[in-house]
Design an enzyme around this catalytic site. Sequence first.
Site, PDB file in Angstrom:
ATOM      1  N   CYS A  16      27.476  40.257   4.020  1.00 38.99           N
ATOM      2  CA  CYS A  16      29.309  39.460   3.714  1.00 38.99           C
ATOM      3  C   CYS A  16      29.964  39.999   4.904  1.00 38.99           C
ATOM      4  O   CYS A  16      31.336  39.813   4.988  1.00 38.99           O
ATOM      5  CB  CYS A  16      29.586  38.555   2.516  1.00 38.99           C
ATOM      6  SG  CYS A  16      29.938  40.112   1.554  1.00 38.99           S
ATOM      7  N   HIS A  76      32.730  39.671  -2.066  1.00 38.23           N
ATOM      8  CA  HIS A  76      32.757  39.022  -1.049  1.00 38.23           C
ATOM      9  C   HIS A  76      33.892  39.172  -0.543  1.00 38.23           C
ATOM     10  O   HIS A  76      34.915  38.883  -1.088  1.00 38.23           O
ATOM     11  CB  HIS A  76      32.868  37.653  -2.067  1.00 38.23           C
ATOM     12  CG  HIS A  76      31.910  37.408  -1.289  1.00 38.23           C
ATOM     13  ND1 HIS A  76      30.927  37.101  -0.221  1.00 38.23           N
ATOM     14  CD2 HIS A  76      32.654  35.061  -1.181  1.00 38.23           C
ATOM     15  CE1 HIS A  76      30.468  36.008  -0.020  1.00 38.23           C
ATOM     16  NE2 HIS A  76      31.527  35.171   0.061  1.00 38.23           N
ATOM     17  N   HIS A 104      33.053  32.506   5.032  1.00 39.23           N
ATOM     18  CA  HIS A 104      32.232  33.236   5.077  1.00 39.23           C
ATOM     19  C   HIS A 104      30.467  33.743   5.249  1.00 39.23           C
ATOM     20  O   HIS A 104      29.874  32.665   4.663  1.00 39.23           O
ATOM     21  CB  HIS A 104      32.988  33.845   3.237  1.00 39.23           C
ATOM     22  CG  HIS A 104      32.177  32.770   2.344  1.00 39.23           C
ATOM     23  ND1 HIS A 104      31.738  32.604   0.733  1.00 39.23           N
ATOM     24  CD2 HIS A 104      31.978  31.655   2.943  1.00 39.23           C
ATOM     25  CE1 HIS A 104      31.820  31.116   0.698  1.00 39.23           C
ATOM     26  NE2 HIS A 104      32.334  30.547   1.606  1.00 39.23           N
TER      27      HIS A 104
END
Length: 213
Positions: free
Chosen positions: A143, A42, A54
């Site tokens: 992401c 991530h 994010h």
Amino acid sequence: MFLYQLLSFFFVASKKEEESKYDLSLYKRGDLLEVPRTLFTHFGIYLGDNRVAHLIPDILPILTRNKSAIAKMVTNNRLLMGVIAKVASVRVDSVVDFAYGSEILINHMDSVCSQPPLDGDEVARRAEKLLGSVTYSLLWYNCEHYVMYCRYGMAISYQTYQFCTIVRKIAFSRISAYLTALCGACTVLYLGCVTPLTVLPTLLIPFTIWMAA
Ligand SMILES: *[C@@H]1O[C@H](CO)[C@@H](O)[C@H](O)[C@H]1NC(C)=O
């Protein structure tokens, strides 16, 4: 009573440890932070003052309008259901909530990416401009695309490339699986019974197409 005190002591202690685990002085505005998270790595952009922007899949915004519930840390269940429903938002969390207990790598991509990073303040401004919800597709916007666009000015994803390679491998192994299934089907017809196993590919293929779209 003693048990309660003991528990709260541990709770406070572990909370303290969590907070001190991340040294905020290491992060500069515009830094790319990277943590392992369930199936993925991530990524987020550090904005300064313990704030990380994010893009994260999250089911909750379509289930409730309660802003304070949505603002809480995104748990793995919320994340996975968000991936399946294809909803995500670009949001700001504290470093602790962003990292979800994992170690953080700083600007690891800089050594892998052929493009030099943009100026830190420009990176953070790009990240801030995109705050809000987006639809999330595992392959085409995730992401990683978000942080690549912010930090290097281009939206590509190395993980997507890897994912495609894996899908291709599975597709090839599926051909051999079909041959096996065919032999199995002949046996089943011959024996006159159906196993639940033959239903599985029928469900798996539409699901893969839905996730890839
Ligand atoms: C919103 O969520 C918070 C935290 O989960 C909860 O304490 C609060 O009662 C909720 N408010 C409403 C109106 O449901």
